[in-house]
Design a protein around this motif. Sequence first.
Motif, mmCIF file in Angstrom:
data_model
loop_
_atom_site.group_PDB
_atom_site.id
_atom_site.type_symbol
_atom_site.label_atom_id
_atom_site.label_comp_id
_atom_site.label_asym_id
_atom_site.label_seq_id
_atom_site.Cartn_x
_atom_site.Cartn_y
_atom_site.Cartn_z
ATOM 1 N N THR A 1 -16.758 -3.082 13.968
ATOM 2 C CA THR A 1 -16.406 -4.423 13.524
ATOM 3 C C THR A 1 -15.189 -4.929 14.280
ATOM 4 O OG1 THR A 1 -15.955 -5.750 11.550
ATOM 5 C CG2 THR A 1 -14.848 -3.629 11.694
ATOM 6 N N GLY A 2 -14.956 -6.231 14.223
ATOM 7 C CA GLY A 2 -13.781 -6.785 14.873
ATOM 8 C C GLY A 2 -12.507 -6.344 14.183
ATOM 9 N N VAL A 3 -11.422 -6.301 14.935
ATOM 10 C CA VAL A 3 -10.150 -5.874 14.343
ATOM 11 C C VAL A 3 -9.719 -6.833 13.235
ATOM 12 C CG1 VAL A 3 -9.382 -4.640 16.411
ATOM 13 C CG2 VAL A 3 -8.798 -7.067 16.138
ATOM 14 N N ASP A 4 -10.147 -8.082 13.343
ATOM 15 C CA ASP A 4 -9.810 -9.059 12.312
ATOM 16 C C ASP A 4 -10.645 -8.889 11.048
ATOM 17 O OD1 ASP A 4 -12.025 -9.804 13.889
ATOM 18 O OD2 ASP A 4 -11.869 -11.883 13.241
ATOM 19 N N LYS A 5 -11.689 -8.053 11.138
ATOM 20 C CA LYS A 5 -12.558 -7.814 9.983
ATOM 21 C C LYS A 5 -12.253 -6.483 9.292
ATOM 22 C CE LYS A 5 -15.155 -11.534 10.481
ATOM 23 N NZ LYS A 5 -14.570 -12.109 11.703
ATOM 24 N N VAL A 6 -11.276 -5.760 9.783
ATOM 25 C CA VAL A 6 -10.900 -4.493 9.150
ATOM 26 C C VAL A 6 -10.428 -4.759 7.721
ATOM 27 C CG1 VAL A 6 -9.162 -2.634 9.172
ATOM 28 C CG2 VAL A 6 -10.341 -3.271 11.280
ATOM 29 N N ASN A 7 -10.940 -3.976 6.793
ATOM 30 C CA ASN A 7 -10.526 -4.106 5.389
ATOM 31 C C ASN A 7 -9.095 -3.598 5.270
ATOM 32 O OD1 ASN A 7 -10.050 -3.205 2.565
ATOM 33 N ND2 ASN A 7 -12.128 -3.967 2.257
ATOM 34 N N THR A 8 -8.170 -4.509 4.973
ATOM 35 C CA THR A 8 -6.762 -4.116 4.971
ATOM 36 C C THR A 8 -6.410 -3.217 3.785
ATOM 37 O OG1 THR A 8 -6.202 -6.237 3.943
ATOM 38 C CG2 THR A 8 -5.977 -6.067 6.329
ATOM 39 N N ASP A 9 -7.177 -3.295 2.699
ATOM 40 C CA ASP A 9 -6.946 -2.349 1.593
ATOM 41 C C ASP A 9 -7.264 -0.933 2.049
ATOM 42 O OD1 ASP A 9 -6.165 -4.360 -0.135
ATOM 43 O OD2 ASP A 9 -8.157 -4.611 -1.013
ATOM 44 N N THR A 10 -8.366 -0.798 2.793
ATOM 45 C CA THR A 10 -8.736 0.518 3.335
ATOM 46 C C THR A 10 -7.690 0.994 4.330
ATOM 47 O OG1 THR A 10 -11.097 0.034 3.054
ATOM 48 C CG2 THR A 10 -10.508 1.778 4.610
ATOM 49 N N LEU A 11 -7.260 0.093 5.193
ATOM 50 C CA LEU A 11 -6.248 0.440 6.193
ATOM 51 C C LEU A 11 -4.951 0.866 5.522
ATOM 52 C CD1 LEU A 11 -5.027 0.559 9.032
ATOM 53 C CD2 LEU A 11 -4.705 -1.931 8.928
ATOM 54 N N ARG A 12 -4.484 0.102 4.564
ATOM 55 C CA ARG A 12 -3.235 0.429 3.888
ATOM 56 C C ARG A 12 -3.350 1.757 3.148
ATOM 57 N NH1 ARG A 12 0.656 -2.971 2.142
ATOM 58 N NH2 ARG A 12 0.305 -2.377 -0.038
ATOM 59 N N ALA A 13 -4.491 2.005 2.534
ATOM 60 C CA ALA A 13 -4.676 3.267 1.814
ATOM 61 C C ALA A 13 -4.581 4.447 2.776
ATOM 62 C CB ALA A 13 -6.026 3.275 1.094
ATOM 63 N N ARG A 14 -5.173 4.284 3.959
ATOM 64 C CA ARG A 14 -5.115 5.378 4.937
ATOM 65 C C ARG A 14 -3.687 5.555 5.459
ATOM 66 N NH1 ARG A 14 -5.516 10.071 5.910
ATOM 67 N NH2 ARG A 14 -5.885 10.774 8.060
ATOM 68 N N LEU A 15 -2.981 4.476 5.687
ATOM 69 C CA LEU A 15 -1.596 4.575 6.151
ATOM 70 C C LEU A 15 -0.718 5.264 5.112
ATOM 71 C CD1 LEU A 15 -1.181 1.058 7.819
ATOM 72 C CD2 LEU A 15 -1.303 3.270 8.989
ATOM 73 N N LEU A 16 -0.959 4.971 3.852
ATOM 74 C CA LEU A 16 -0.217 5.650 2.783
ATOM 75 C C LEU A 16 -0.523 7.140 2.774
ATOM 76 C CD1 LEU A 16 -0.606 2.992 -0.061
ATOM 77 C CD2 LEU A 16 1.526 3.631 1.086
ATOM 78 N N GLU A 17 -1.786 7.504 3.036
ATOM 79 C CA GLU A 17 -2.145 8.921 3.106
ATOM 80 C C GLU A 17 -1.431 9.609 4.266
ATOM 81 O OE1 GLU A 17 -6.718 8.589 1.318
ATOM 82 O OE2 GLU A 17 -6.381 8.914 3.467
ATOM 83 N N LEU A 18 -1.211 8.867 5.354
ATOM 84 C CA LEU A 18 -0.492 9.428 6.487
ATOM 85 C C LEU A 18 1.004 9.566 6.228
ATOM 86 C CD1 LEU A 18 -2.215 7.470 9.415
ATOM 87 C CD2 LEU A 18 -2.499 9.894 8.857
ATOM 88 N N GLY A 19 1.481 8.887 5.175
ATOM 89 C CA GLY A 19 2.888 8.990 4.813
ATOM 90 C C GLY A 19 3.690 7.739 5.024
ATOM 91 N N ALA A 20 3.031 6.650 5.458
ATOM 92 C CA ALA A 20 3.759 5.398 5.670
ATOM 93 C C ALA A 20 4.352 4.887 4.356
ATOM 94 C CB ALA A 20 2.833 4.350 6.276
ATOM 95 N N ASN A 21 5.517 4.254 4.458
ATOM 96 C CA ASN A 21 6.152 3.631 3.296
ATOM 97 C C ASN A 21 5.848 2.144 3.353
ATOM 98 O OD1 ASN A 21 7.773 2.553 1.328
ATOM 99 N ND2 ASN A 21 9.703 3.186 2.235
ATOM 100 N N LEU A 22 5.033 1.665 2.416
ATOM 101 C CA LEU A 22 4.623 0.263 2.422
ATOM 102 C C LEU A 22 4.984 -0.447 1.134
ATOM 103 C CD1 LEU A 22 1.092 0.643 4.081
ATOM 104 C CD2 LEU A 22 3.259 0.076 5.181
ATOM 105 N N SER A 23 5.971 0.049 0.422
ATOM 106 C CA SER A 23 6.348 -0.581 -0.843
ATOM 107 C C SER A 23 7.854 -0.618 -0.996
ATOM 108 C CB SER A 23 5.735 0.179 -2.033
ATOM 109 O OG SER A 23 6.223 1.498 -2.073
ATOM 110 N N ASN A 24 8.341 -1.582 -1.782
ATOM 111 C CA ASN A 24 9.773 -1.680 -2.068
ATOM 112 C C ASN A 24 10.206 -0.577 -3.029
ATOM 113 O OD1 ASN A 24 10.861 -3.876 -0.596
ATOM 114 N ND2 ASN A 24 9.625 -5.269 -1.829
#
Length: 440
Positions: free
Chosen positions: A417-440
Motif C-alpha cells: 500500500t502507499g505510505v499515505d495509506k499506512v494505518n497509523t494506529d498499527t504503526l504507533r502500536a509497533r513503535l511502542l513495542e519497539l520501545g518508542a516513547n509516544l506519550s506525555n
Amino acid sequence: MARIKQEREIPVVAGYDVVVCGGGPGGIIAALASAREGAKTCIIERYGFLGGMATAGLVAPISVFNYNGRRIIDGLPWEFVERLAAIGGAREEKPLGNITFSPEKYKLVAQRMLKEAGVDIYFHSYITGAEYEKDPDGNSRIRYVIIDNKNGAEAIAGRYFIDATGDSDLAAMAGVPMQPVPEQLQPASLIFMLSGVDTDALPMIRHSQQGVNYHDLMIRDLFTKLREEGTEDVPMFGGPWYCGILADGIVLVNMTRHFADMTDNRVAGEMECLLRENAHRYTELLRKYIPAFKNAELIATAPMTGIRETRRILGAHTLTGEEYLEAIDFPDSVARGCHPVDIHSANSTSQRCQFMKDAGFVPYRSLYAPSFPNLLVAGRNFSADEVASASVRVQASVMGLGQAAGTAAAIAAKGNTGVDKVNTDTLRARLLELGANLSN
C-alpha cells in the motif's frame, strides 16, 4: 550554457523492498527498523563508512535523549547507544542524555548492527538520479535510484524509498515539492579536532544539565572583543561549543560558521575552503589566548561540513513551531524531540536558543508528501517550518524519525500500500513495542 546530451544503458544491479538513501543517524535507524520488520533492505552511502553528521561531520554529542527526568527518544536509537557503550564507545551525560562518543566505534557499531539485520550496504556511492513513473491517479512512484561509484552508473530498484540524505537529494530528484527557502539559511560549520588540550580545565565539555547552552562564554566574550577592537583577525564564529571523544586531551570544537547554500556544489566547495582556513586560524587564537589550549594541535577537520538547514519537503502536514513548542500530541505522532530550538544567525555570531517546556511531537504526515506513495523521509528534510526544524534536526531526534520511517516502510511493503495509506494506529502500536516513547 553549452549542453551535451548523453544516452546510456544503466544496469539494474539489485532490487529491494526498501531502499534507504543516506547512511547518517536517521538512515542507519531507518534501515535497521525496516530490515528487522522483515523487509529486504539496503542503504546507500557516499562515504566508506556510516554515521553521517556524527562521523563524517564530527558533530557531537548525540543530543538529546532525556527531558524532564524521562527518556524521550527510545527504542532502536537507544539500543544503538547501548551497543556503542558496550564496547567503550559512548558515555551518557546524565541526566540530560547527551551522548559523548567515539566516532570510530560509532562507525563500527553501525555497520555491525546493519549487517546483523541483513541490510546490504552500498558504500562510496553517490545518488545521481531517480527514475519514476506516473500512475493512473497522477501519483509519482519511484522505481529506481541511480548511483555512481567505481563500477560506473548503477540502478537499484525499490518498492519503497526512504530519503535520509538530509538535503532531500532523492526527493528533489523525484520532483517532490519543497518548503519555501528562507531568505537566510542557517550557517554551515566545519568541526575541527584538537589534541594536547587540558580537558580538565574545560567545564563545558560535558553536556549534562537541562536548560544550559553549553557554549564557552569566556572565550566568546574575548573573541567578540578582539573582533570589535580589530586587534586580531577573528573570523565569524559561533559558540564555541566543545565535546570530547572519550580520549584524554582531545576535543571537538564547533565554532566556525558562515552562510552558504550547501546544495550548490560551487558554493559548498568555496565554503569548505574558507571554513578550513578559519579552523587553522582559531587554533592559533586558542593557543595564544586560552591556557587550556596552549599545547593544542589541530589533528583533523571533519571530512564534511556540518549542515544545519537546506531543503525540506512540503509534506502532508508541515509541523509548525507553535505546534511543536506546545507539545501538541497528534493522533499520528510517531516521533519526538527535546533539543532546544537552535537557530544560528547566518551573518553574525548570534544564536536563538529556546528551551522546551516539554518534549514535542512529530506526526507521521510530516514524513511523506502527497502524490508520492512510495517515498518517506528520515532526517532534517522532514516537513516542518524553520522553528520546529531547528529543534528536530539534531541526531537523537533524527534517529527517532528513522525508526518511524523504517517501520512504516516495512508495514507498507507487507501490505503493498502507499505510505499515505499506512494505518497509523498499527504503526504507533509497533513503535511502542519497539520501545518508542509516544506519550506525555
